[in-house]
Design an enzyme around this catalytic site. Structure first.
Site: not given
Ligand code: AMP
Length: 394
Positions: A7, A14, A88, A177, A204, A207, A236, A328-329, A381
């Site tokens: 990526n 990466k 990617r 995505h 989630l 982005g 955004r 989301g995770e 991904e």
């Molecule tokens: P990503 O773009 O998938 O890397 O997600 C980044 C977003 O995940 C950021 O807004 C982080 O604040 C959120 N995030 C990561 N860990 C946590 C957590 N333990 N609780 C809430 N939000 C999280």
């Protein structure tokens, strides 16, 4: 077969090296601050993390070092062992519905599509060319973020603007995505042990996008012509009434570029909360009863729930809902807020399981009696790129 998953960003690169089809990660890492001072790279191998400083004038420097390190750490004895490099690529326009071998035609098309993704496609191309030069015997494969959404039909990807805009300028929904939506929806199909099913994937992260997937094919998604459509995101705005743009230009005297930057970088959770685009910072403020932080969460959850409801109807019922990406995770709080709002559909959260499911854990978070099972699926991904590349190369 040894495969690299890559990526390339404008100043970063990466990578993950895999043994396929076992999907075994042999080595992974990231090169940072390429073309800037104080550049460095980190490598993870056999549970060890190594950080090294290096002069990275351009992506070719990074790929040359990577090739050397693959040999140094015995990932390969000879670079010819790497049979495929999967890249990617953010924008494939409406040209690619699948990953493809990169040839001159593909390079030309990705270049032409740079207008649609000016921050991403040129950086992706620089990465591809560097690998073509340094590992010339490997097949280079393009894995597009837009490809998974090419199964969306015309009545859903068109905007109600003059048709000529679509014909002449390519104004339509593309969706992004895609590698994540593909990976997560396929993983849910494996868990359900069912090829033919309706799934809503909620990616989630900073982005964010949601997609409706039927029998493994995307039916609709929230991001549009650009990634700034659909749900509220970290910085955004997501969907807004477009008329706000000319109105705010007149009221503030700001240029179209300035307004565009505000809508991409200073809106969303950051814009409403005034705190941060990072959900962790905002959640920390919620515990202090910060009203704007609370409001930002409501806006976010509203936008997610409204798309889940829309896709529930579009799909004619749903067999599973999946949560993935940073928020989301890892945020039981957000998932709890979303799932509570789905009670009218008979969705029942299992609070304990929801709290457990974070930091890379995969599993169900709803009760057995829930009308729709909801899952947390950590997205991957990189492995999706490796799988597509392996399937093409073999
Ligand atoms: P990503 O773009 O998938 O890397 O997600 C980044 C977003 O995940 C950021 O807004 C982080 O604040 C959120 N995030 C990561 N860990 C946590 C957590 N333990 N609780 C809430 N939000 C999280």
């Amino acid at each position: 077969m040894k495969i690299l998953s890559v990526n390339a960003g404008s100043s970063s690169l990466k990578f993950q090296a895999y043994e396929m089809p076992e999907e075994k990660v042999l080595m992974k890492g990231v090169f940072e601050r390429i073309g800037i001072d104080n550049s460095f790279y980190t490598i993870k191998i056999n549970g060890e993390k190594i950080k090294k400083e290096a002069t990275l004038r351009n992506h070719e420097d990074a790929v040359r070092i990577l090739a050397q390190e693959l040999i140094n750490y015995n990932v390969v004895k000879d670079l010819n062992e790497i049979e495929g490099v999967g890249h990617r690529i953010v924008h494939g326009g409406d040209k690619y519905a699948n990953s493809v071998i990169i040839d001159d035609d593909v390079l030309k098309t990705v270049e032409e599509l740079s207008d649609l993704a000016p921050l991403h496609n040129p950086a992706n191309l620089v990465g591809i060319r560097a690998f073509m030069k340094e590992i010339p015997n490997a097949k280079q494969v393009g894995c597009f973020d837009t490809a998974f959404h090419q199964t969306i039909d015309e009545e859903r990807y068109l905007y109600a603007v003059p048709y000529e805009w679509y014909e002449k300028y390519g104004i339509r929904k593309y969706g992004f995505h895609g590698m994540s939506h593909k990976y997560v929806s396929n993983r849910v199909r494996e868990i359900l042990d069912e090829k033919y099913c309706n799934i809503i994937v909620c990616h989630l992260g900073n982005g964010g996008s949601i997609s409706a997937v039927r029998d493994g094919k995307c039916v609709d998604t929230t991001m549009g012509f650009t990634p700034n459509a659909g749900i509220v995101m970290g910085s955004r705005s997501g969907d807004i009434d477009y008329s706000i743009i000319p109105y705010m230009m007149k009221k503030t005297g700001k240029s179209i570029e300035e307004i565009d930057t505000i809508l991409n970088k200073q809106s969303g959770m950051l814009g409403i909360s005034g705190i941060s685009s990072d959900f962790r910072d905002i959640e920390a403020k919620i515990s202090e009863k910060d009203q704007k932080a609370i409001m930002a969460h409501y806006l976010f959850v509203n936008s997610v729930v409204s798309y889940i409801a829309k896709y529930y109807v579009e799909l004619g019922g749903v067999d599973a809902i999946a949560f993935t990406a940073g928020v989301g995770e890892n945020s039981p709080h957000v998932r709890n807020m979303v799932i509570k709002r789905l009670a009218c559909l008979g969705v029942k959260l299992d609070k304990e399981k929801n709290e457990e499911m974070r930091f890379g854990k995969e599993g169900i978070i709803t009760k057995e009696s829930s009308s729709i099972p909801c899952y947390v699926i950590p997205t991957d991904e990189e492995v999706m790129i490796a799988k597509d590349t392996y399937n093409i190369v073999k």
